[in-house]
Design a protein around this motif. Sequence first.
Motif, PDB file in Angstrom:
ATOM      1  N   ARG A 165     -21.587 -21.772  71.601  1.00  0.00           N
ATOM      2  CA  ARG A 165     -22.366 -21.709  72.846  1.00  0.00           C
ATOM      3  C   ARG A 165     -23.578 -20.805  72.670  1.00  0.00           C
ATOM      4  O   ARG A 165     -24.687 -21.143  73.079  1.00  0.00           O
ATOM      5  N   GLN A 166     -23.365 -19.665  72.057  1.00  0.00           N
ATOM      6  CA  GLN A 166     -24.461 -18.728  71.831  1.00  0.00           C
ATOM      7  C   GLN A 166     -25.504 -19.348  70.895  1.00  0.00           C
ATOM      8  O   GLN A 166     -26.706 -19.266  71.140  1.00  0.00           O
TER       9      GLN A 166
ATOM     10  N   ASP B  75     -17.252 -19.778  71.764  1.00  0.00           N
ATOM     11  CA  ASP B  75     -18.212 -18.765  72.230  1.00  0.00           C
ATOM     12  C   ASP B  75     -19.389 -18.656  71.263  1.00  0.00           C
ATOM     13  O   ASP B  75     -20.543 -18.573  71.683  1.00  0.00           O
ATOM     14  N   ASP B  76     -19.098 -18.660  69.965  1.00  0.00           N
ATOM     15  CA  ASP B  76     -20.144 -18.557  68.953  1.00  0.00           C
ATOM     16  C   ASP B  76     -21.081 -19.764  69.008  1.00  0.00           C
ATOM     17  O   ASP B  76     -22.311 -19.623  68.929  1.00  0.00           O
TER      18      ASP B  76
ATOM     19  N   ARG C 148     -11.250 -20.474  70.622  1.00  0.00           N
ATOM     20  CA  ARG C 148     -11.986 -19.882  71.756  1.00  0.00           C
ATOM     21  C   ARG C 148     -13.161 -19.048  71.254  1.00  0.00           C
ATOM     22  O   ARG C 148     -14.266 -19.123  71.791  1.00  0.00           O
TER      23      ARG C 148
ATOM     24  N   THR D 205     -22.236 -20.990  79.738  1.00  0.00           N
ATOM     25  CA  THR D 205     -20.869 -20.605  79.412  1.00  0.00           C
ATOM     26  C   THR D 205     -19.826 -21.401  80.154  1.00  0.00           C
ATOM     27  O   THR D 205     -18.660 -21.378  79.828  1.00  0.00           O
TER      28      THR D 205
END
Length: 167
Positions: A158-159, A155-156, A151, A165
């Motif tokens: 996606r950034q 997130d990393d 997870r 998101t």
Amino acid sequence: MEKELGVLFCCLGNICRSPTAQGVFTGLLEAEAPELVDRVRIDSAGTHAYHVGSAPDRRATEAARQRGYDLIGQTARKAEPVDFEEFDYILAMDHENYANLERIAPAHHRDKLRMFLDFAPGHEGEEVPDPYYGGSDGFQLVLDRVEAASRGLLDDIRQRLGARTGS
């Protein structure tokens, strides 16, 4: 379309922890970030050639299946220096494998090497324990840790890719 970003999960023999991480992260990406599936390459490798050509351990495969993840079709391979050219994230399951990977990493790509659990809040610097010589509880613990780190990794990514998101 060529993949924009690559993730390589690494453990010792590439039959327990790293194929589990590959399966879990693939499942998470498909379920929670389908817009990234065609943009992210996911693979796994071992730092030793003990099991090259083998399928994941049957206990890892079964534990993953019980949680809805598919490890079928994966084949163990050994990590190589060229992986540091082809992948953006080289994620070690433990300190021994981190050191093994550090030895083969070209100096200009060492920044790609990380501990996988650095992406799991509260578990930074920790290891995904090797379940090979233990019982089924070890494979469940691996899945717990891998899910948490996956997870954070998502997130990393996606950034990094500037992706939405999905919230």
